[in-house]
Write a protein that holds these residues in place. Structure first.
Motif, PDB file in Angstrom:
ATOM      1  N   ALA A 132      -2.827 -75.575 -27.466  1.00 39.77           N
ATOM      2  CA  ALA A 132      -4.251 -75.937 -27.516  1.00 39.77           C
ATOM      3  C   ALA A 132      -4.587 -76.927 -26.402  1.00 39.77           C
ATOM      4  O   ALA A 132      -5.617 -76.814 -25.738  1.00 39.77           O
ATOM      5  CB  ALA A 132      -4.600 -76.520 -28.885  1.00 39.77           C
ATOM      6  N   LEU A 133      -3.693 -77.872 -26.179  1.00 31.03           N
ATOM      7  CA  LEU A 133      -3.901 -78.864 -25.111  1.00 31.03           C
ATOM      8  C   LEU A 133      -3.952 -78.191 -23.742  1.00 31.03           C
ATOM      9  O   LEU A 133      -4.856 -78.444 -22.935  1.00 31.03           O
ATOM     10  CB  LEU A 133      -2.755 -79.888 -25.155  1.00 31.03           C
ATOM     11  CG  LEU A 133      -2.789 -81.014 -24.134  1.00 31.03           C
ATOM     12  CD1 LEU A 133      -3.850 -82.034 -24.497  1.00 31.03           C
ATOM     13  CD2 LEU A 133      -1.420 -81.693 -24.028  1.00 31.03           C
ATOM     14  N   VAL A 134      -2.992 -77.314 -23.485  1.00 33.78           N
ATOM     15  CA  VAL A 134      -2.909 -76.671 -22.169  1.00 33.78           C
ATOM     16  C   VAL A 134      -4.062 -75.679 -21.990  1.00 33.78           C
ATOM     17  O   VAL A 134      -4.666 -75.594 -20.916  1.00 33.78           O
ATOM     18  CB  VAL A 134      -1.532 -76.003 -21.977  1.00 33.78           C
ATOM     19  CG1 VAL A 134      -1.477 -75.259 -20.647  1.00 33.78           C
ATOM     20  CG2 VAL A 134      -0.428 -77.049 -22.054  1.00 33.78           C
ATOM     21  N   LYS A 135      -4.393 -74.951 -23.048  1.00 31.44           N
ATOM     22  CA  LYS A 135      -5.516 -74.010 -22.980  1.00 31.44           C
ATOM     23  C   LYS A 135      -6.806 -74.746 -22.592  1.00 31.44           C
ATOM     24  O   LYS A 135      -7.584 -74.272 -21.759  1.00 31.44           O
ATOM     25  CB  LYS A 135      -5.680 -73.313 -24.342  1.00 31.44           C
ATOM     26  CG  LYS A 135      -6.803 -72.298 -24.390  1.00 31.44           C
ATOM     27  CD  LYS A 135      -6.928 -71.674 -25.779  1.00 31.44           C
ATOM     28  CE  LYS A 135      -8.109 -70.698 -25.817  1.00 31.44           C
ATOM     29  NZ  LYS A 135      -8.268 -70.098 -27.167  1.00 31.44           N
ATOM     30  N   GLY A 136      -7.011 -75.922 -23.180  1.00 30.00           N
ATOM     31  CA  GLY A 136      -8.201 -76.718 -22.861  1.00 30.00           C
ATOM     32  C   GLY A 136      -8.250 -77.099 -21.391  1.00 30.00           C
ATOM     33  O   GLY A 136      -9.294 -76.988 -20.735  1.00 30.00           O
TER      34      GLY A 136
END
Ligand code: IMP
Ligand code: MG
Length: 199
Positions: A132-136
């Motif tokens: 989720a962090l990297v996707k953001g």
């Protein structure tokens, strides 16, 4: 050393549990994944209709270090495409922890993902916080497309609303090591995936 087996010094495997996925199964699945990703990305390029000579700049793989290191090294050699790579370092498990404590970036972040076909690669999807962090980060830069690719998908309740587009294997809720996955920094070099024996 048997023909199909592999010798591990006793000090290397002590405390480890059963083999969950052996190296032959990993290799054949990684080959399939590389081919599938490649054909999907070829289709993206065809839709773009861009000059093929520019295609080197169009595809960016973004492995999450250090866990995705071994998987990515094998996966890219099953992808007959012009591609470039960026890397991102995220830490979640501090020291001898086997439950995720939230994800945080370490070090420099890639800034040139806009307009490109980005494939984020990780070893395992667990709570979902790391992806989720990297996707953001990637979405902020308006990529042409985004795929999340993981070798393992652990069957647990997610803490983030996230799913991977391409998964190697579904696994039960156990802590596993090998093929890049570590416990407290060790066991990344095991060629197979094993359950860690706790207690
Ligand atoms: P998440 O943020 O909880 O989805 O965790 C993903 C990260 O935690 C992965 O990139 C792994 O580095 C690590 N991780 C999660 N489960 C395991 C495991 O069973 N063994 C080793 N590392 C794991
Ligand atoms: Mg990791």
């Amino acid at each position: 050393m048997g023909s199909g087996g592999r010798y591990h010094p006793a000090h290397m495997v002590r405390g480890l549990g059963r083999v969950l996925i052996d190296r032959e199964r990993i290799a054949s699945r990684v080959r399939e994944m590389g081919l599938q990703l490649s054909s999907e990305l070829e289709a993206e390029l065809a839709r773009d209709g861009a000059d093929p000579s520019n295609h080197a700049d169009r595809i960016v793989l973004l492995p999450i270090l250090a866990g995705a290191l071994v998987f990515t090294a094998d996966l890219i050699r099953e992808m007959p495409l012009r591609l470039s790579m960026r890397m991102v370092t995220v830490s979640s498990y501090a020291g001898q922890a086997t439950t995720s404590r939230g994800a945080a970036f370490r070090g420099a972040l890639p800034q040139d993902l806009g307009g490109r076909h980005v494939v984020v690669i990780d070893d395992i999807l667990d709570s979902g916080q790391t992806l989720a962090l990297v996707k953001g980060l990637v979405l902020q830069q308006n990529p042409a497309s985004l795929r999340l690719c993981v070798l393992l998908d652990k069957q647990v309740a997610r803490k983030a609303d996230i799913h991977a587009n391409l998964v190697g294997f579904q696994i039960p809720d156990e802590f596993v090591v090998g093929y890049g996955l570590d416990y407290d920094g060790y066991y990344r070099n095991l060629p197979e995936i094993r359950v860690l024996e706790v207690g």
